[in-house]
Each structure stands twice: as C-alpha cells, then as structure tokens.
Enzyme design. Sequence first.
Site, short mmCIF file in Angstrom:
data_model
loop_
_atom_site.label_atom_id
_atom_site.label_comp_id
_atom_site.label_asym_id
_atom_site.label_seq_id
_atom_site.Cartn_x
_atom_site.Cartn_y
_atom_site.Cartn_z
N GLY A 48 44.45 -7.08 -48.14
CA GLY A 48 45.43 -7.24 -49.23
C GLY A 48 44.83 -7.64 -50.57
O GLY A 48 45.35 -7.27 -51.62
N GLU A 103 42.68 -14.42 -52.40
CA GLU A 103 43.76 -13.93 -51.55
C GLU A 103 44.80 -13.18 -52.38
O GLU A 103 44.97 -13.47 -53.56
CB GLU A 103 44.48 -15.11 -50.86
CG GLU A 103 43.94 -15.46 -49.49
CD GLU A 103 44.31 -14.44 -48.42
OE1 GLU A 103 44.62 -13.29 -48.75
OE2 GLU A 103 44.26 -14.82 -47.23
N ASP A 104 45.52 -12.27 -51.74
CA ASP A 104 46.64 -11.63 -52.44
C ASP A 104 47.86 -12.54 -52.42
O ASP A 104 48.57 -12.65 -53.41
CB ASP A 104 46.97 -10.25 -51.83
CG ASP A 104 47.21 -10.30 -50.33
OD1 ASP A 104 46.79 -11.28 -49.67
OD2 ASP A 104 47.82 -9.37 -49.79
N ASP A 107 51.26 -17.58 -47.86
CA ASP A 107 52.60 -17.61 -47.29
C ASP A 107 52.73 -18.94 -46.52
O ASP A 107 52.95 -19.99 -47.13
CB ASP A 107 52.71 -16.38 -46.38
CG ASP A 107 54.11 -16.05 -45.96
OD1 ASP A 107 54.87 -16.97 -45.66
OD2 ASP A 107 54.46 -14.86 -45.90
N LYS A 135 53.89 -17.80 -52.28
CA LYS A 135 55.25 -17.87 -51.75
C LYS A 135 55.44 -19.29 -51.21
O LYS A 135 55.44 -19.52 -50.00
CB LYS A 135 55.39 -16.85 -50.62
CG LYS A 135 56.67 -16.07 -50.64
CD LYS A 135 56.75 -15.17 -49.42
CE LYS A 135 57.16 -13.78 -49.76
NZ LYS A 135 57.35 -12.93 -48.56
N PHE A 156 60.67 -9.55 -49.41
CA PHE A 156 59.61 -8.68 -48.87
C PHE A 156 58.91 -7.96 -50.01
O PHE A 156 59.46 -7.05 -50.62
CB PHE A 156 60.17 -7.68 -47.87
CG PHE A 156 59.14 -7.32 -46.84
CD1 PHE A 156 59.31 -7.65 -45.51
CD2 PHE A 156 57.94 -6.72 -47.22
CE1 PHE A 156 58.33 -7.36 -44.57
CE2 PHE A 156 56.95 -6.43 -46.30
CZ PHE A 156 57.15 -6.75 -44.97
N ARG A 169 50.26 -0.22 -50.38
CA ARG A 169 49.21 -1.05 -51.00
C ARG A 169 48.86 -0.52 -52.39
O ARG A 169 48.45 -1.27 -53.26
CB ARG A 169 47.95 -1.08 -50.14
CG ARG A 169 48.12 -1.87 -48.84
CD ARG A 169 46.75 -2.18 -48.26
NE ARG A 169 46.80 -2.57 -46.86
CZ ARG A 169 46.92 -3.82 -46.42
NH1 ARG A 169 47.07 -4.81 -47.27
NH2 ARG A 169 46.93 -4.07 -45.13
C1 PRP Z 1 48.26 -11.74 -45.42
C2 PRP Z 1 47.60 -12.28 -46.69
C3 PRP Z 1 46.95 -13.54 -46.23
C4 PRP Z 1 47.89 -14.03 -45.15
C5 PRP Z 1 48.78 -15.08 -45.73
O1 PRP Z 1 47.32 -11.00 -44.71
O2 PRP Z 1 46.66 -11.37 -47.21
O3 PRP Z 1 45.66 -13.33 -45.70
O4 PRP Z 1 48.65 -12.90 -44.72
O5 PRP Z 1 49.67 -15.57 -44.78
P1 PRP Z 1 49.70 -17.09 -44.28
O6 PRP Z 1 49.64 -17.95 -45.52
O7 PRP Z 1 51.04 -17.18 -43.58
O8 PRP Z 1 48.56 -17.31 -43.35
P2 PRP Z 1 47.68 -9.99 -43.54
O9 PRP Z 1 47.38 -10.64 -42.23
O10 PRP Z 1 49.06 -9.44 -43.75
O11 PRP Z 1 46.58 -8.84 -43.75
P3 PRP Z 1 46.28 -7.87 -45.00
O12 PRP Z 1 45.62 -8.71 -46.07
O13 PRP Z 1 45.35 -6.85 -44.43
O14 PRP Z 1 47.58 -7.28 -45.47
#
Ligand code: PRP
Length: 186
Positions: A48, A103-104, A107, A135, A156, A169
């Site tokens: 991401g 990070e993107d 959450d 978020k 979302f 993406r």
């Molecule tokens: C997403 C995002 C973070 C993580 C955040 O990755 O890039 O790494 O989730 O969530 P959290 O704060 O609840 O841990 P994802 O696993 O969706 O993979 P991606 O980056 O390949 O989309």
Amino acid sequence: MKSNLNDAIEKVLIPRSEIEKRIAELGKEITEEYKDKGELVVVGILRGAAMFMSNLALSIDKNVGIDFMSVSSYGQSSESSGTVRILKDLEEDVSGKNILIVEDIVDSGRTLNYLIKILQDRDAKSVKIATLLDKEDRRTSYVKVDFVGFKVPNEFIVGYGLDYAQKFRNVEDICVLKKSFYEKEI
Ligand code: PRP
C-alpha cells in the site's frame, strides 16, 4: 480521476494535487527533523505504501537509504487478524541507523506496533513513523505516529496505493468506495 474506474467510486476524499502538496510539506518536516541526526533509512511497507513512499523519498532533501518490508496482517479479510507475519524482510542491517517507517494507513495500529518492536530489537538508533492516512477512530493498539498526511474518517478508502481486494491501487485520488460495489463483489 481515471474514467474507467468511476463506477466504483462514491466520492473523491482527497484529490491527487492536495496529496502531493501535503507530501512535499511532510518531506520538508522530515528533512528538518533528521538534519543533524546521522544516517536515515526510509522503510516502505509493501504494498500500500508504494506510491506514498516514492513521492515522499523524492521530497526529502537528504541522502537516505531506501528499503522495503512486506508483512501480512489482513490476508483476504478487511479486518486485521492480530497476528503479523513477515513476508519480505529488509535487505539492510538497521543497527545504529535512524529508521522512518512509511505506511499508507494506520488503522488498528497492530501492524506498526509489531514493526516498531522488531526494529527496536534490531538496535535501530531511532524508529519513527510517517503515514499518508490516519484512521484514528479505529485504533486499538497505541502507536505514536510522528508524521501524518491526513486524518480520515472510518470509511472504505481506496486509491493512491490503497486497495480493495488488490484493486484500485492506481486510482490517483484518495476515494471512498461505493458500498454497492464491494457488497456486489462479495
Ligand atoms: C494495511 C496498511 C497497513 C495495515 C494497517 O496493509 O498498509 O500495513 O494494513 O492496519 P492496522 O493498523 O490495523 O495494522 P494490508 O495488510 O492491507 O496490505 P497492503 O499494504 O498490501 O494493502
């Protein structure tokens, strides 16, 4: 907005021009923060963060190392499973270096909580976080996020690197996905 992707998008939350303006500001803040602090390695968390990472690294006025990690916390689900697995580790040794995790989105905070711990255990000199999106409402694990692009509501969100089931993406703006679209897909 790329016209072929319009059908799935509820609304544009942050247009690309605003994202790029904010990344340039973050680049300046990061340059200032690490001005006299020795070696800096920016660590992008795949997949991401790819778009944000590239743009951010280009906005930092300092010689930085670039590395990547890939971790899995979600699998195919939209909720974090709570366990984090390393799918691809760093190429470089981080000991004695300043590490900026990129990070993107933050959450629940679980992924970062885990990553910070492993990088500290490897004797990084410092570990800080830069995220494009925060978020905050969804946080269950405490994480100190040092550089935040935008705070976003609990909707979302796709685009600028963020996906839904590996799609969207390369949507250039940060957008809210139509509920009907992902309900239909499920
Ligand atoms: C997403 C995002 C973070 C993580 C955040 O990755 O890039 O790494 O989730 O969530 P959290 O704060 O609840 O841990 P994802 O696993 O969706 O993979 P991606 O980056 O390949 O989309």
